[in-house]
Design a protein around this motif. Structure first.
Motif, mmCIF file in Angstrom:
data_model
loop_
_atom_site.group_PDB
_atom_site.id
_atom_site.type_symbol
_atom_site.label_atom_id
_atom_site.label_comp_id
_atom_site.label_asym_id
_atom_site.label_seq_id
_atom_site.Cartn_x
_atom_site.Cartn_y
_atom_site.Cartn_z
ATOM 1 N N ARG A 174 -7.911 2.268 11.811
ATOM 2 C CA ARG A 174 -6.517 0.751 10.232
ATOM 3 C C ARG A 174 -5.118 1.407 10.351
ATOM 4 O O ARG A 174 -5.281 2.632 10.365
ATOM 5 C CB ARG A 174 -7.473 0.632 9.101
ATOM 6 C CG ARG A 174 -7.006 -0.143 7.855
ATOM 7 C CD ARG A 174 -7.944 0.390 6.385
ATOM 8 N NE ARG A 174 -7.888 1.513 6.196
ATOM 9 C CZ ARG A 174 -9.307 1.711 5.597
ATOM 10 N NH1 ARG A 174 -10.099 1.215 5.345
ATOM 11 N NH2 ARG A 174 -9.478 3.465 5.063
ATOM 12 N N TYR A 175 -4.611 1.302 10.225
ATOM 13 C CA TYR A 175 -3.407 1.528 10.462
ATOM 14 C C TYR A 175 -2.542 1.374 9.411
ATOM 15 O O TYR A 175 -2.794 0.023 8.204
ATOM 16 C CB TYR A 175 -2.674 1.615 11.340
ATOM 17 C CG TYR A 175 -1.754 -0.139 12.238
ATOM 18 C CD1 TYR A 175 -0.652 -0.085 10.976
ATOM 19 C CD2 TYR A 175 -2.447 -0.846 13.471
ATOM 20 C CE1 TYR A 175 -0.055 -1.751 11.383
ATOM 21 C CE2 TYR A 175 -2.172 -1.625 13.604
ATOM 22 C CZ TYR A 175 -1.095 -2.564 12.380
ATOM 23 O OH TYR A 175 -0.835 -3.701 13.046
ATOM 24 N N SER A 176 -1.118 1.878 8.452
ATOM 25 C CA SER A 176 -0.100 1.415 7.819
ATOM 26 C C SER A 176 1.124 2.088 8.130
ATOM 27 O O SER A 176 1.092 3.533 8.340
ATOM 28 C CB SER A 176 -0.845 1.923 5.884
ATOM 29 O OG SER A 176 -1.279 3.487 5.618
ATOM 30 N N VAL A 177 2.203 1.831 7.681
ATOM 31 C CA VAL A 177 4.093 2.354 7.518
ATOM 32 C C VAL A 177 4.117 1.028 6.837
ATOM 33 O O VAL A 177 4.225 0.983 5.706
ATOM 34 C CB VAL A 177 3.920 0.287 9.230
ATOM 35 C CG1 VAL A 177 5.565 1.044 9.575
ATOM 36 C CG2 VAL A 177 3.385 0.835 10.406
ATOM 37 N N ILE A 178 4.596 2.671 6.158
ATOM 38 C CA ILE A 178 4.884 2.752 4.785
ATOM 39 C C ILE A 178 6.895 3.114 5.181
ATOM 40 O O ILE A 178 7.135 4.274 4.885
ATOM 41 C CB ILE A 178 4.393 3.777 3.604
ATOM 42 C CG1 ILE A 178 2.937 3.072 3.363
ATOM 43 C CG2 ILE A 178 4.963 4.206 2.358
ATOM 44 C CD1 ILE A 178 1.631 3.824 3.331
ATOM 45 N N VAL A 179 7.090 2.611 3.939
ATOM 46 C CA VAL A 179 8.361 2.556 3.643
ATOM 47 C C VAL A 179 8.580 4.301 2.540
ATOM 48 O O VAL A 179 8.116 4.192 1.922
ATOM 49 C CB VAL A 179 9.871 1.843 2.940
ATOM 50 C CG1 VAL A 179 10.663 2.517 2.784
ATOM 51 C CG2 VAL A 179 9.480 0.677 4.217
ATOM 52 N N GLN A 180 9.626 5.465 3.463
ATOM 53 C CA GLN A 180 8.867 6.874 2.870
ATOM 54 C C GLN A 180 9.446 6.734 1.220
ATOM 55 O O GLN A 180 9.483 7.472 0.481
ATOM 56 C CB GLN A 180 9.684 7.987 3.977
ATOM 57 C CG GLN A 180 8.666 7.766 4.545
ATOM 58 C CD GLN A 180 8.399 9.146 5.493
ATOM 59 O OE1 GLN A 180 8.010 10.088 5.098
ATOM 60 N NE2 GLN A 180 9.354 9.209 7.440
ATOM 61 N N THR A 181 10.875 6.488 1.633
ATOM 62 C CA THR A 181 11.637 6.736 -0.235
ATOM 63 C C THR A 181 10.685 5.789 -0.508
ATOM 64 O O THR A 181 12.048 6.338 -2.218
ATOM 65 C CB THR A 181 13.603 6.341 0.867
ATOM 66 O OG1 THR A 181 13.536 5.299 1.023
ATOM 67 C CG2 THR A 181 13.969 7.932 1.611
ATOM 68 N N ARG A 182 10.915 4.829 -0.539
ATOM 69 C CA ARG A 182 10.550 4.091 -1.626
ATOM 70 C C ARG A 182 8.814 3.647 -1.971
ATOM 71 O O ARG A 182 8.268 2.984 -2.825
ATOM 72 C CB ARG A 182 10.955 2.327 -1.481
ATOM 73 C CG ARG A 182 12.541 1.870 -1.416
ATOM 74 C CD ARG A 182 12.734 0.634 -0.982
ATOM 75 N NE ARG A 182 13.056 0.266 0.345
ATOM 76 C CZ ARG A 182 13.110 -1.305 0.289
ATOM 77 N NH1 ARG A 182 13.501 -1.547 -0.468
ATOM 78 N NH2 ARG A 182 13.279 -1.063 1.424
ATOM 79 N N GLY A 183 8.090 3.784 -0.899
ATOM 80 C CA GLY A 183 6.469 3.996 -0.989
ATOM 81 C C GLY A 183 5.897 2.280 -0.783
ATOM 82 O O GLY A 183 4.745 2.124 -1.377
ATOM 83 N N ILE A 184 7.025 2.053 -0.233
ATOM 84 C CA ILE A 184 6.093 -0.200 0.283
ATOM 85 C C ILE A 184 6.063 -0.021 1.275
ATOM 86 O O ILE A 184 6.155 0.761 2.296
ATOM 87 C CB ILE A 184 7.666 -0.181 -0.367
ATOM 88 C CG1 ILE A 184 8.073 -0.787 -1.356
ATOM 89 C CG2 ILE A 184 7.374 -2.533 -0.091
ATOM 90 C CD1 ILE A 184 9.694 -1.173 -1.142
ATOM 91 N N ILE A 185 4.658 -0.431 1.632
ATOM 92 C CA ILE A 185 4.002 -0.787 2.543
ATOM 93 C C ILE A 185 4.935 -2.233 3.507
ATOM 94 O O ILE A 185 5.445 -2.970 2.794
ATOM 95 C CB ILE A 185 2.500 -1.502 2.491
ATOM 96 C CG1 ILE A 185 1.413 -0.209 1.890
ATOM 97 C CG2 ILE A 185 1.939 -2.088 4.344
ATOM 98 C CD1 ILE A 185 0.339 -0.292 1.484
ATOM 99 N N LYS A 186 5.052 -1.929 4.692
ATOM 100 C CA LYS A 186 6.124 -2.520 5.258
ATOM 101 C C LYS A 186 4.961 -3.352 6.663
ATOM 102 O O LYS A 186 5.257 -4.374 6.823
ATOM 103 C CB LYS A 186 7.037 -1.956 6.180
ATOM 104 C CG LYS A 186 8.208 -2.801 6.826
ATOM 105 C CD LYS A 186 9.001 -1.577 7.944
ATOM 106 C CE LYS A 186 9.910 -2.436 8.608
ATOM 107 N NZ LYS A 186 10.567 -3.333 7.981
ATOM 108 N N SER A 187 3.978 -2.364 6.628
ATOM 109 C CA SER A 187 2.466 -3.014 7.281
ATOM 110 C C SER A 187 1.666 -2.795 7.792
ATOM 111 O O SER A 187 1.434 -1.428 7.600
ATOM 112 C CB SER A 187 3.577 -2.995 9.638
ATOM 113 O OG SER A 187 2.861 -3.513 10.286
#
Length: 273
Positions: free
Chosen positions: A248-261
């Motif tokens: 199970r993977y997640s891709v997170i925008v580091q500066t905003r903590g938003i899940i992109k994928s």
């Protein structure tokens, strides 16, 4: 809900390996109608919907040789990371090994990197491999799995590696034995509502991040996978299929903590006697 016969069943009955990828669940749109309440429900829902979507779009030429490996994906949800954005993103994964083969780890990491279009994963946490009832998890049992992860760190396929559900004693044993030290350890708050003080003290001393999770002990069991397969593709020989691993993977925008994928990748094999 399933395809009653047809192409999907024929392909399944001839293949030896099934690679299933959900793609980015945030791109599912109409497929994602409800919000599952547990990790197990979400996974099962994702497996069934991926199988349904894949089986509805297969073209099959009976004159061609049947593929040995089936690639089962939701095409419209597949999404590679833009290389220009890579430095802004953190790609994390949790790996669940269903069989006893530590070499599955490399297959899972390679497939995740390929699916996401990246050279390496930033973080991989491994769930405790399955053990027989009545046997306690030990360092000796963990060593081949951790050794495989260390090898992937040394070959720059993973940046940092972590564990899940290790108590202070086992985490300390692993820390002292390992060449690449665990960066994190997940604790299931269903089994302990407060972090054990000895674990907290040890983690602080050796700079190990303690995280929480709500995954069940066995997220992907054989029976559940076979039921999902049978419900999606009717009359298939679902009982012949065994899951090997799930990532199970997640891709997170580091500066905003938003899940992109976020998504799942799994591999299963067919047991033919």
């Amino acid at each position: 809900m399933g395809t009653d016969s047809g192409r999907a069943r024929i392909l399944l009955d001839h293949a030896a390996t099934l690679n299933l990828q959900t793609g980015n669940l945030l791109n599912w749109g109409r497929l994602r109608k409800k919000c599952p309440s547990t990790p197990s429900e979400e996974l099962r829902d994702c497996i069934q919907k991926t199988l349904n979507e894949w089986s509805s779009k297969i073209s099959l030429d009976l004159n061609q040789e049947m593929p040995d490996v089936l690639e089962c994906t939701v095409d419209q949800a597949m999404e590679k990371i833009n290389p220009e954005e890579r430095e802004e993103l953190k790609v994390s994964a949790k790996l669940f090994i269903a069989g006893s083969n530590s070499s599955s780890i490399r297959d899972a990491v390679d497939m995740a990197c390929s699916a996401l279009g990246v050279a390496q994963l930033d973080s991989v946490i491994i769930a405790p491999p399955p053990i027989e009832d009545g046997i306690n998890l030990s360092l000796e049992y963990l060593q081949p799995y951790w050794g495989e992860l260390e090898n992937l760190v040394q070959h720059k396929k993973i940046v940092s590696i972590g564990t899940s559900d290790l108590d202070k004693t086992l985490l300390e044993q692993l820390y002292l034995w390992s060449q690449v030290k665990p960066h994190s350890n997940q604790v299931n708050l269903a089994s302990c509502c407060v972090m054990p003080p000895d674990l907290t003290a040890f983690a602080k001393q050796f700079d190990i991040q303690l995280l929480t999770h709500n995954d069940p002990k066995e997220l992907l069991c054989e029976a559940s996978f076979q039921e999902a397969l049978q419900e999606s593709i009717r009359n298939s020989r679902a009982h012949e299929w065994t899951p090997l691993w799930l990532l199970r993977y997640s891709v997170i925008v580091q500066t905003r903590g938003i899940i992109k994928s976020k998504g799942y990748i799994l591999q299963a094999k067919r047991n033919v006697s």
